[in-house]
Design an enzyme around this catalytic site. Structure first.
Site, PDB file in Angstrom:
ATOM      1  N   ASN A 178      91.005 135.926  80.474  1.00 24.91           N
ATOM      2  CA  ASN A 178      93.030 135.104  81.048  1.00 24.91           C
ATOM      3  C   ASN A 178      93.573 135.506  80.126  1.00 24.91           C
ATOM      4  O   ASN A 178      93.431 135.965  78.681  1.00 24.91           O
ATOM      5  CB  ASN A 178      92.416 133.681  80.315  1.00 24.91           C
ATOM      6  CG  ASN A 178      90.648 133.136  81.305  1.00 24.91           C
ATOM      7  OD1 ASN A 178      91.350 133.850  82.643  1.00 24.91           O
ATOM      8  ND2 ASN A 178      90.064 131.679  81.103  1.00 24.91           N
ATOM      9  N   HIS A 222      90.656 137.030  73.759  1.00 22.81           N
ATOM     10  CA  HIS A 222      89.106 137.638  73.819  1.00 22.81           C
ATOM     11  C   HIS A 222      89.144 137.771  75.408  1.00 22.81           C
ATOM     12  O   HIS A 222      89.514 137.188  76.622  1.00 22.81           O
ATOM     13  CB  HIS A 222      88.615 135.934  73.234  1.00 22.81           C
ATOM     14  CG  HIS A 222      89.092 134.448  74.871  1.00 22.81           C
ATOM     15  ND1 HIS A 222      89.876 134.414  74.033  1.00 22.81           N
ATOM     16  CD2 HIS A 222      88.712 134.595  75.351  1.00 22.81           C
ATOM     17  CE1 HIS A 222      90.400 133.562  74.476  1.00 22.81           C
ATOM     18  NE2 HIS A 222      89.490 133.079  75.302  1.00 22.81           N
TER      19      HIS A 222
HETATM   20  P1  AMP Z   1      89.849 130.823  77.358  1.00 28.75           P
HETATM   21  O1  AMP Z   1      90.071 129.151  78.356  1.00 28.75           O
HETATM   22  O2  AMP Z   1      90.108 131.713  78.624  1.00 28.75           O
HETATM   23  O3  AMP Z   1      90.824 130.928  76.695  1.00 28.75           O
HETATM   24  O4  AMP Z   1      88.393 130.404  76.856  1.00 28.75           O
HETATM   25  C1  AMP Z   1      88.410 130.267  75.899  1.00 28.75           C
HETATM   26  C2  AMP Z   1      86.604 129.648  75.617  1.00 28.75           C
HETATM   27  O5  AMP Z   1      86.746 129.364  73.514  1.00 28.75           O
HETATM   28  C3  AMP Z   1      86.691 128.646  76.214  1.00 28.75           C
HETATM   29  O6  AMP Z   1      85.082 128.872  76.948  1.00 28.75           O
HETATM   30  C4  AMP Z   1      85.698 127.973  75.412  1.00 28.75           C
HETATM   31  O7  AMP Z   1      84.378 126.952  75.431  1.00 28.75           O
HETATM   32  C5  AMP Z   1      85.580 128.757  73.584  1.00 28.75           C
HETATM   33  N1  AMP Z   1      86.052 128.388  72.883  1.00 28.75           N
HETATM   34  C6  AMP Z   1      86.613 127.421  71.932  1.00 28.75           C
HETATM   35  N2  AMP Z   1      86.375 127.064  71.190  1.00 28.75           N
HETATM   36  C7  AMP Z   1      85.568 127.201  70.238  1.00 28.75           C
HETATM   37  C8  AMP Z   1      84.950 128.153  69.589  1.00 28.75           C
HETATM   38  N3  AMP Z   1      85.483 127.420  68.003  1.00 28.75           N
HETATM   39  N4  AMP Z   1      83.570 128.741  68.976  1.00 28.75           N
HETATM   40  C9  AMP Z   1      83.241 129.507  70.156  1.00 28.75           C
HETATM   41  N5  AMP Z   1      83.745 128.866  71.724  1.00 28.75           N
HETATM   42  C10 AMP Z   1      84.945 128.498  71.904  1.00 28.75           C
END
Ligand code: AMP
Ligand code: ZN
Length: 113
Positions: free
Chosen positions: A84, A97
């Protein structure tokens, strides 16, 4: 800098780490959208894909190769990679990511669902 993924890379915040090397770190997503949901991040802080420079080419290729290898290790033959970009693109954590999602039948439309 107050970046949760930088903290995970530095070992300063908890995460279920799957893999790490000099360039990238992979860990399980906190709220998995599928049986396998792994995030692969560059160790260096880069907010979004829009912030990439030619100097980032080394790890950006490695990001994809790591996804392929982790998918194979998880026993996945089919899976989805999602990146994203920006708030409008659904990005909520501003450290670049790659989502590796699989382990169930994914619909053909775009998105994680
Ligand atoms: P995005 O919407 O592409 O920015 O995805 C962010 C992702 O990060 C989401 O799927 C969240 O569930 C994940 N996320 C947020 N904080 C953490 C964390 N501390 N550890 C692991 N995953 C996380
Ligand atoms: Zn960061």
């Amino acid at each position: 800098m107050d970046c949760i993924f930088c903290k995970i890379v530095a070992g300063e915040a908890p995460a279920r780490i799957v893999y790490r090397d000099d360039l990238v770190t992979a860990f399980h997503d906190l709220r998995p959208a599928a049986p396998v949901h792994i995030l692969i991040v560059p160790n260096r802080h880069v907010a979004t894909l829009n912030d990439l420079t030619p100097a980032d080419e080394t790890w950006s290729g490695h990001l994809l190769e790591t996804a392929r290898r982790l998918a194979a290790e998880q026993g996945l033959t089919g899976y989805r990679l999602v990146l994203n970009v920006g708030a409008e693109g659904g990005q909520s954590v501003f450290h670049l990511h790659l989502h590796l999602v699989g382990g169930r039948r994914l619909q053909s439309h775009l998105g994680l669902a």
